[in-house]
Design an enzyme around this catalytic site. Structure first.
Site, PDB file in Angstrom:
ATOM      1  N   ASP A 281       6.337  -5.116   6.181  1.00 19.93           N
ATOM      2  CA  ASP A 281       5.319  -6.150   6.310  1.00 19.93           C
ATOM      3  C   ASP A 281       5.329  -6.630   7.768  1.00 19.93           C
ATOM      4  OD1 ASP A 281       3.277  -7.898   5.770  1.00 19.93           O
ATOM      5  OD2 ASP A 281       4.170  -8.706   3.956  1.00 19.93           O
TER       6      ASP A 281
HETATM    7  C1  NOJ Z   1       1.243 -10.029   5.747  1.00 23.41           C
HETATM    8  C2  NOJ Z   1       1.051  -9.905   4.277  1.00 23.41           C
HETATM    9  O1  NOJ Z   1       2.239 -10.267   3.599  1.00 23.41           O
HETATM   10  C3  NOJ Z   1       0.656  -8.519   3.829  1.00 23.41           C
HETATM   11  O2  NOJ Z   1       0.330  -8.569   2.463  1.00 23.41           O
HETATM   12  C4  NOJ Z   1      -0.483  -8.031   4.623  1.00 23.41           C
HETATM   13  O3  NOJ Z   1      -0.875  -6.741   4.193  1.00 23.41           O
HETATM   14  C5  NOJ Z   1      -0.086  -8.016   6.091  1.00 23.41           C
HETATM   15  N1  NOJ Z   1       0.251  -9.366   6.517  1.00 23.41           N
HETATM   16  C6  NOJ Z   1      -1.193  -7.493   6.978  1.00 23.41           C
HETATM   17  O4  NOJ Z   1      -2.232  -8.390   7.043  1.00 23.41           O
END
Ligand code: NOJ
Length: 742
Positions: A281
């Site tokens: 993430d």
């Molecule tokens: C953080 C989020 O937790 C995740 O779900 C997302 O895909 C990414 N950012 C990218 O935006």
């Protein structure tokens, strides 16, 4: 000596330690990867393991980085023209011509915004959800996106957590069914279809269990719960063909998911045989330092790669440290090659190497997509109350008052993660009701500027509108910005002065209908007490207005069922239907201070002294304008043999006046088990369409595998003994039968 009771000695052991190849490897792809790997420099390899978000516009320096092969992929970056040009540069001006991959958070639609995922789950309709995901894939791929960071299949049992909006709710079976529908919609036919996008099952794992619903926090999940509740939806996504997985931000049992060898290597790769791509993430790798797990950014890079993170999202610890880690032999080259192979495999599977360089195109919103969004929204809205059949309203009604901060709020209606949705595409309830009734019969007075507002200046006009109308429609709830990522709430009531607005408008003494739009279960008893009907519409998306208008006026009949338990008060959280029993279960009606004392423990049962034990609305609950009668439960036998099947049937009759659908649910309970089992577990669902007066028989077939859970040795087993089974309209009611597994 073993403490296992004798009756558990004969276990039906299922799948234990079975390595399941999820998607067979394509040898021609593997050969092409071999040949590329042989020619790649270490810098180019690290580039394939790195993802950037910095392409707001395609600057000269980013173009230069693409030529050097510094990035495998971009996240939520650029417009269609930037992406097309960036791809042209990667394919024709970088040394090896390795294509870029553009990923994006396509959570519940792209240009056409469907209900938030929690709302879609309330439809219990995998066919429509699959079509919605397909529409999103077509729209996103038109604009150069070939990878969606969805479906999110985090089991969420805490409405304080803002990201419950993105989740499929509290139940692993429902989450698996609706998540798999999204995967099929994204990747249908073949991934190399230029209109397919790669699915990414996220957030692996346990993110929905963050303590007290606090975002990004710690999760403590015993392995048996992890394997029975939190992991099955991920396993189901892989079985449906998902080619990528995103690791979660949180620690789980003290170890960050991002550096978690147990989750990423042992379970995902070894037990499940996953051969797809694992992405971190956003900046989660260096965050392992703040977690107190990695000693430095370099250490974090080593931990992440060692655990099996193939692509680093946004942060640059791989870029900054891998070379030195390899030179100092703290990271073997094999780890890098394995990761690059996983990344290139995804690009080959998507056909990116072989398709013509895409040209820039814009997604448009089609009439079909709007129709689909309207249907899915109609199915996702849950009717919670309908006293004396107030709904549906007669189309001949003289006038309605449209009151509340969410009657005409396009952005709020789209919910969180709707960055490609456009406010101008949205049809609000106000617009749809004006269309149905004409402006003169639709008296609009928002009362409050937004859901958080406390300024009562608009109350008098709202009361006046209510006095002039036959029926009052209250559009309440929480705004988009109160739900989603980093939006944990400690109070889950209606924010601002909304309850006061309802009390004020109630002075008109007109029948009131509350339509609540929100990203989570809210508590709103004061409103329920005053309104004669309540519709829970989640954040319903682009076509929320027409769908709600159709339901209000009976052009459609509500059929949504709650994918998550609604508490009476935040103090009951966590509250979910698949709970264990206690040694001292209370009867549902028990309340108040026990009559006895410790020596004479009358009333010493598992309950609260100040609030009912039961939730406000149980999982699976939802009314219709019809009354559906369940009767004649029958089992094909009293015994289910280890290798046999058992049919469980019931009759369902539509005793109402309208054609409509009922979501029929199958639950089981293993009465005595080597690890105590929940009082009920969902094992099947069926959406049944019935004309007035019609009766249909609904049949579910159970096998021993359907009854399996993990024992104390973490074996997936179905244990012999007595079971209870229900065919039910929700998790709190139903026709009950018994059988024995032998
Ligand atoms: C953080 C989020 O937790 C995740 O779900 C997302 O895909 C990414 N950012 C990218 O935006």
């Amino acid at each position: 000596m073993s403490h296992t009771p004798l009756r558990f000695v004969r276990l039906v052991v299922l799948f234990f330690a079975a390595v399941l190849a999820v998607c067979p490897l394509d040898s021609s792809i593997e050969q092409r990867i071999d040949s590329l790997l042989a020619r790649m420099t270490l810098d180019e390899k690290i580039g394939q393991m790195s993802q950037s978000t910095s392409m707001a516009t395609l600057t000269e320096s980013i173009k230069a980085e693409i030529r050097q092969g510094r990035w495998s992929s971009f996240l939520n970056a650029g417009g269609p023209a930037d992406r097309a040009e960036a791809q042209r540069i990667a394919r024709s001006e970088s040394r090896l011509g390795i294509p870029l991959l553009f990923g994006r958070d396509v959570l519940h639609g792209y240009r056409t915004i469907f209900p938030i995922p929690l709302g879609q789950a309330a439809s219990w309709d995998p066919e429509l959800i699959e079509q919605a995901a397909r529409t999103a894939a077509v729209e996103a791929s038109t604009e150069g996106i070939r990878w969606s960071f969805a479906p999110m299949v985090d089991i969420a049992r805490d409405p304080r957590w803002g990201r419950i909006a993105e989740s499929p709710g509290e139940d692993p079976y429902l989450a698996s069914v609706v998540g798999a529908a999204v995967v099929r919609g994204f990747q249908r036919r073949s991934l190399s279809d230029p209109q397919s996008i790669a699915a990414c099952a996220k957030h692996y794992a346990g993110y929905g269990a963050v303590e007290a619903g606090r975002e990004y926090n710690s999760a403590w999940i015993p392995e048996v719960l992890l394997r029975d509740v939190y992991l099955p939806p991920f396993r189901a996504m892989l079985a449906a063909g998902a080619v990528s997985v995103m690791a979660a931000f949180n620690t789980i049992n003290g170890v960050p998911a991002t550096g978690n060898e147990f989750l990423l290597r042992r379970i995902l790769r070894e037990e499940w045989g996953f051969d797809g791509t694992v992405v971190s993430d956003y900046t989660a790798i260096p965050e392992m330092e703040a977690h107190g797990y990695a000693a430095s950014a370099g250490d974090a890079a080593r931990e992440a790669l060692g655990a099996g993170i193939d692509i680093e999202m946004v942060s640059t610890t791989y870029h900054d440290h891998l070379k030195e880690l390899i030179e100092s032999r703290r990271v073997p080259m094999q780890w890098v090659d394995d990761a690059v192979r996983n990344v290139l495999r995804l690009k080959f599977r998507l056909g990116l190497f072989d398709q013509p360089i895409p040209v820039s195109r814009q997604a448009v919103i089609t009439a079909d997509a709007r129709g689909l969004a309207q249907r899915l929204t109609m199915e996702s809205v849950v009717l919670l109350k309908n006293e004396n059949h107030l709904l549906p309203l007669a189309p001949s009604i003289r006038s309605v008052a449209i009151i509340g901060p969410l009657a005409d709020s396009p952005v709020d209606q789209m919910g969180s993660w709707a960055m490609d949705g456009r406010a101008e595409d949205v049809v609000t309830p106000l617009a749809a009701l004006r269309q149905t009734l004409g402006n003169a019969r639709a008296l609009y007075a928002p009362g409050l500027k937004n859901s958080r507002a406390t300024d009562r200046n608009g109350f008098a006009v709202a009361l006046d509108a209510a006095r002039k109308a036959d029926v009052v429609l209250l559009f309440l709830g929480e705004e988009q910005i109160l739900s989603g990522e980093a939006r944990s709430r400690a109070f889950i009531n209606l924010p601002g002065a909304q309850e006061d607005l309802v009390s004020e408008v109630g002075k008109a003494r007109k029948p009131m209908v509350a339509i609540i739009q929100a990203g989570r279960p809210l508590t709103f008893q004061k409103v329920t007490a005053q309104a004669r009907a309540v519709l829970y519409a989640w954040h319903p998306g682009t076509m929320g207005g027409p769908a709600i208008a159709d339901l209000l006026f009976g052009r459609a009949v509500p059929s949504g069922k709650l994918p998550v338990t609604f508490p009476r008060t935040i103090g009951q959280v966590p509250i979910y239907y698949a709970r264990l029993n206690t040694g001292r279960p209370a009867s549902p009606a028990e309340l108040g201070i026990p009559m006895g004392n410790p020596a004479n423990p009358e009333g010493y049962t598992s309950k609260y002294i100040d609030v009912d034990l039961t939730p406000e609305y149980p999982f699976g609950y939802g009314l219709s304008y019809n009354d559906f009668a369940y009767s004649q439960l029958r089992l094909s036998a009293q015994t289910l043999m280890e290798d046999g099947t058992l049919s469980v049937s019931a009759d369902l009759t539509n005793r109402g006046k309208y054609g409509g659908a009922e979501v029929v649910q199958l639950y089981v309970h293993c009465v005595t088990a080597s690890v105590a089992q929940p009082v009920r577990v969902l094992k099947g669902l069926r959406r049944v369409q019935l004309q007035p007066g019609e009766t249909k028989t609904v049949t579910f077939v159970l096998t021993a595998a359907d009854l399996a859970y993990h024992n104390q040795q973490m074996q997936l087993v179905a244990e012999p003994g007595p079971y209870q089974v229900w065919i039910a309209p929700d998790s709190a009611r139903g026709l009950q039968g018994e059988f024995t597994l032998k």
